[in-house]
Design an enzyme around this catalytic site. Structure first.
Site, PDB file in Angstrom:
ATOM      1  N   ASP A  17       0.882  -1.165   0.000  1.00  0.00           N
ATOM      2  CA  ASP A  17       0.000   0.000   0.000  1.00  0.00           C
ATOM      3  C   ASP A  17       0.921   1.216   0.000  1.00  0.00           C
ATOM      4  O   ASP A  17       1.399   1.639   1.048  1.00  0.00           O
ATOM      5  CB  ASP A  17      -0.892  -0.020   1.246  1.00  0.00           C
ATOM      6  CG  ASP A  17      -1.855   1.150   1.292  1.00  0.00           C
ATOM      7  OD1 ASP A  17      -2.212   1.684   0.215  1.00  0.00           O
ATOM      8  OD2 ASP A  17      -2.255   1.539   2.407  1.00  0.00           O
ATOM      9  N   GLU A  77      -1.223  -1.468  -4.857  1.00  0.00           N
ATOM     10  CA  GLU A  77      -2.484  -0.762  -5.063  1.00  0.00           C
ATOM     11  C   GLU A  77      -2.301   0.317  -6.115  1.00  0.00           C
ATOM     12  O   GLU A  77      -1.286   1.008  -6.143  1.00  0.00           O
ATOM     13  CB  GLU A  77      -2.971  -0.138  -3.755  1.00  0.00           C
ATOM     14  CG  GLU A  77      -4.370   0.435  -3.868  1.00  0.00           C
ATOM     15  CD  GLU A  77      -4.937   0.851  -2.528  1.00  0.00           C
ATOM     16  OE1 GLU A  77      -5.924   0.233  -2.105  1.00  0.00           O
ATOM     17  OE2 GLU A  77      -4.388   1.783  -1.921  1.00  0.00           O
ATOM     18  N   ASP A 150      -2.583   0.991   6.970  1.00  0.00           N
ATOM     19  CA  ASP A 150      -1.645   0.738   5.869  1.00  0.00           C
ATOM     20  C   ASP A 150      -1.248  -0.740   5.825  1.00  0.00           C
ATOM     21  O   ASP A 150      -1.095  -1.319   4.753  1.00  0.00           O
ATOM     22  CB  ASP A 150      -0.391   1.605   6.020  1.00  0.00           C
ATOM     23  CG  ASP A 150      -0.733   3.065   6.229  1.00  0.00           C
ATOM     24  OD1 ASP A 150      -1.079   3.736   5.238  1.00  0.00           O
ATOM     25  OD2 ASP A 150      -0.672   3.522   7.381  1.00  0.00           O
TER      26      ASP A 150
END
Length: 181
Positions: A17, A77, A150
């Site tokens: 992430d 992501e 996160d």
């Protein structure tokens, strides 16, 4: 030259992430319908440093983690659209560092939107952060919710990618997968 997947026919997947201030990472190992957590955490940068120094810090730490855990697959992501152009640019730079690091370490890459990750992990593309945390906790049989967000998001990205791999290839194909070097 390509290296063989790890022993015991498990595949190791790292989810990332990306963020300029905080980059979350999560590593899982799976085979068939079994998945287990391996390692997770965050890479935090110093906000007083220039962007290049912060990106270098993310690169060095991701590279060390990838060299230690040797994931065959890395999922990152995708950048979401933001009204704040400056924030979106920095996020895109951190994402670029994550992709480049994974590629240079020889991992196969996957990219997913937040909507795709939430749908794959929770079953609903508009799930809340809390719902993602709870499903990651349940799927990985963790004693508590993964925190901060996160880390939960990075583990969710890894789970999403693992499930995507499972749906694309039979277990026999996964066992024979190789890494790019």
């Amino acid at each position: 030259m390509r290296a063989q997947t790890n022993n015991n026919n498990y595949i190791t997947v790292m989810g990332i992430d990306p963020g300029i201030a905080v980059t979350g990472f999560g590593i899982i190992r799976g085979r068939g319908s079994q998945i287990q957590p391996v390692h997770s955490g965050t890479i935090r940068t110093n906000s007083t440093e220039c962007v290049a120094a912060r990106l270098k810090h993310i690169f060095i730490n991701l590279k060390d983690i990838m060299n230690t855990y040797q994931p065959e697959e890395v999922a990152v992501e995708e950048v979401f659209f933001s009204r704040n152009v400056s924030s979106a640019m920095k996020l895109g730079q951190a994402r670029g560092v994550a992709l480049m690091t994974a590629f240079t370490c020889g991992a196969e890459l996957g990219e997913y939107s937040a909507l795709e990750v939430k749908k794959a992990v929770v079953g609903f593309g508009r799930a809340t952060k809390e719902q993602v945390q709870l499903m990651v906790q349940r799927l990985l049989a963790l004693s508590r919710k993964p925190e901060p967000n996160d880390v939960a998001d990075a583990l969710a990205i890894a789970i999403c990618h693992f499930h995507t791999l499972q749906s694309r290839w039979p277990a026999e194909t996964l066992r024979g997968r190789t890494r790019r070097k």
